[in-house]
Design a protein around this motif. Structure first.
Motif, PDB file in Angstrom:
ATOM      1  N   ILE A 215       0.853  -1.188   0.000  1.00  0.00           N
ATOM      2  CA  ILE A 215       0.000   0.000   0.000  1.00  0.00           C
ATOM      3  C   ILE A 215       0.892   1.242   0.000  1.00  0.00           C
ATOM      4  O   ILE A 215       1.762   1.397   0.865  1.00  0.00           O
ATOM      5  CB  ILE A 215      -0.925   0.022   1.223  1.00  0.00           C
ATOM      6  N   ASP A 216       0.672   2.116  -0.960  1.00  0.00           N
ATOM      7  CA  ASP A 216       1.498   3.319  -1.093  1.00  0.00           C
ATOM      8  C   ASP A 216       1.213   4.298   0.044  1.00  0.00           C
ATOM      9  O   ASP A 216       0.049   4.564   0.373  1.00  0.00           O
ATOM     10  CB  ASP A 216       1.216   3.997  -2.439  1.00  0.00           C
ATOM     11  N   ARG A 217       2.286   4.811   0.642  1.00  0.00           N
ATOM     12  CA  ARG A 217       2.220   5.853   1.681  1.00  0.00           C
ATOM     13  C   ARG A 217       1.284   5.460   2.834  1.00  0.00           C
ATOM     14  O   ARG A 217       0.531   6.296   3.362  1.00  0.00           O
ATOM     15  CB  ARG A 217       1.765   7.184   1.054  1.00  0.00           C
ATOM     16  N   PHE A 218       1.340   4.205   3.225  1.00  0.00           N
ATOM     17  CA  PHE A 218       0.449   3.738   4.292  1.00  0.00           C
ATOM     18  C   PHE A 218       0.811   4.353   5.637  1.00  0.00           C
ATOM     19  O   PHE A 218      -0.061   4.616   6.475  1.00  0.00           O
ATOM     20  CB  PHE A 218       0.493   2.208   4.375  1.00  0.00           C
ATOM     21  N   VAL A 319      11.204  -1.639  -7.665  1.00  0.00           N
ATOM     22  CA  VAL A 319      11.279  -0.853  -8.907  1.00  0.00           C
ATOM     23  C   VAL A 319       9.978  -0.090  -9.117  1.00  0.00           C
ATOM     24  O   VAL A 319       9.970   1.092  -9.486  1.00  0.00           O
ATOM     25  CB  VAL A 319      11.587  -1.768 -10.104  1.00  0.00           C
ATOM     26  N   ALA A 320       8.849  -0.762  -8.881  1.00  0.00           N
ATOM     27  CA  ALA A 320       7.546  -0.113  -9.073  1.00  0.00           C
ATOM     28  C   ALA A 320       7.387   1.086  -8.143  1.00  0.00           C
ATOM     29  O   ALA A 320       6.894   2.144  -8.545  1.00  0.00           O
ATOM     30  CB  ALA A 320       6.423  -1.121  -8.848  1.00  0.00           C
ATOM     31  N   LYS A 321       7.789   0.940  -6.886  1.00  0.00           N
ATOM     32  CA  LYS A 321       7.630   2.037  -5.928  1.00  0.00           C
ATOM     33  C   LYS A 321       8.599   3.174  -6.227  1.00  0.00           C
ATOM     34  O   LYS A 321       8.234   4.349  -6.117  1.00  0.00           O
ATOM     35  CB  LYS A 321       7.826   1.514  -4.498  1.00  0.00           C
ATOM     36  N   SER A 322       9.822   2.835  -6.600  1.00  0.00           N
ATOM     37  CA  SER A 322      10.810   3.889  -6.874  1.00  0.00           C
ATOM     38  C   SER A 322      10.554   4.581  -8.208  1.00  0.00           C
ATOM     39  O   SER A 322      11.121   5.636  -8.477  1.00  0.00           O
ATOM     40  CB  SER A 322      12.227   3.299  -6.869  1.00  0.00           C
ATOM     41  N   SER A 323       9.662   4.017  -9.044  1.00  0.00           N
ATOM     42  CA  SER A 323       9.343   4.628 -10.341  1.00  0.00           C
ATOM     43  C   SER A 323       8.093   5.485 -10.281  1.00  0.00           C
ATOM     44  O   SER A 323       7.546   5.872 -11.305  1.00  0.00           O
ATOM     45  CB  SER A 323       9.164   3.536 -11.404  1.00  0.00           C
ATOM     46  N   GLY A 324       7.593   5.749  -9.084  1.00  0.00           N
ATOM     47  CA  GLY A 324       6.459   6.651  -8.956  1.00  0.00           C
ATOM     48  C   GLY A 324       5.257   6.082  -8.242  1.00  0.00           C
ATOM     49  O   GLY A 324       4.255   6.779  -8.063  1.00  0.00           O
TER      50      GLY A 324
END
Length: 344
Positions: A215-218, A319-324
């Protein structure tokens, strides 16, 4: 040596239904066959096996109908058997010894009553059966048969109580096993349960794909809205992931705000990954927050072990998280690149 899996020997709901269909079907065929043989032999005593065959055939038809609970079928059979035996006792000649078949029917009623009915009602039913048989046997003076029938009743009660104790212990053990394999917050599989699935897939060579989601920015949700809202977000994400995966795989809470989805070979990882991300961000969750997820995926065919599968999925998630964030990565990096980075 591999440890036997107890779940392998547990009948599923459909398995129990098939077993009962076979039992009632064979019993019906046996009873009707006996009635046919007695009829051809010129015997006039064909109505007992004929009635038994018809009752078993009706039970087989009722079991085949999933709309009727098995408990009602069992109770209906017990009532029919009780009426049948009761008719034989009422028409029995006073003073004559009871035929062995009728005595055996009493033992059958004891056992069935304790199995089908709750403990209290089973004991009351068995007492009623014993009282009726006692009256008939005392009139005939067959005290030996009365003693044997009473002993059979006590043995039936003991076996029933013992069987219920074993069933309760087994149900308790199964409940603890479910708890050990379930995440208490989301109700999903936990890490241990998913690892077992992964090891089984690797052992049997199933063409599965692992999708690791985060989860992004949880942490910001917890900090701004509190842990209660954060817990509800985790539960809702779990529900949406499970609904999106459907019958094509399994979902587990991997730890913290991470989830692991195991897809079978028939599911497209690219399409499923897109569906999972869309399902999560489709509508606001608790606290009015809109949540997104990043995911990294790897197929078992790309690697040699479960450890490598998880390491590759985790590297692609990074990679997915560091790419935005709010994106899926299913191809970069390759396994040899991850191994080189680990060595470095």
């Amino acid at each position: 040596m591999a440890t036997p899996d107890p779940a392998r020997w547990r009948l599923t709901e459909s398995g129990r239904r098939r077993a009962r269909l076979w039992i009632t079907g064979l019993a019906s065929a046996g009873q009707l066959g006996a009635a046919l043989l007695l009829s051809r032999a010129g015997s006039g005593q064909i109505w007992e096996p004929l009635l038994g065959g018809v009752l078993c055939a009706v039970a087989c038809a009722l079991v085949a109908s999933s709309r009727i609970p098995w408990r009602w079928v069992d109770i209906g059979l017990l009532v029919a058997a009780t009426l049948s035996v009761g008719g034989q006792l009422l028409t029995h000649d006073t003073g004559a010894p009871l035929p062995p078949s009728v005595q055996f029917a009493g033992v059958f009623l004891f056992l069935t009553g304790f199995i089908v009915l709750p403990v209290g009602w089973g004991a009351l039913y068995a007492g009623g059966v014993l009282a009726v048989y006692s009256a008939v046997l005392l009139r005939s003076g067959d005290l030996t048969a009365l003693w044997q029938l009473g002993l059979a009743g006590l043995l039936s009660a003991y076996l029933s109580a013992f069987g219920r104790t074993i069933s309760a212990e087994r149900a308790e053990a199964e409940a603890f096993e479910r708890l050990a394999l379930t995440d208490p917050l989301t109700g999903l599989d936990n890490r241990r349960a998913m690892m077992a699935r992964l090891q089984k897939a690797a052992h049997t060579g199933q063409p599965v794909t692992a999708l690791l989601l985060d989860i992004d920015r949880f942490k910001g949700i917890n900090d701004r809205l509190g842990h209660d809202v954060g817990d509800e977000v985790l539960r809702e994400v779990g529900r949406r992931l499970r609904a999106a995966v459907g019958t094509h795989g399994a979902v587990a809470r991997w730890g913290g705000e991470e989830f692991l989805v195991l897809l079978d070979g028939a599911a497209s990882a690219q399409a499923t990954g897109q569906a999972l991300r869309q399902a999560v961000r489709a509508a606001p969750m608790a606290g009015g927050v809109t949540v997104t997820v990043s995911l990294g995926g790897a197929a078992l065919r790309e690697v040699g072990t479960v450890g490598e599968l998880l390491k590759l999925a985790d590297a692609r998630l990074y990679v997915a998280k560091s790419s935005g964030r709010d994106r899926a990565e299913l191809s970069v990096p390759q396994l040899h690149e991850v191994q080189i980075q680990t060595l470095a």
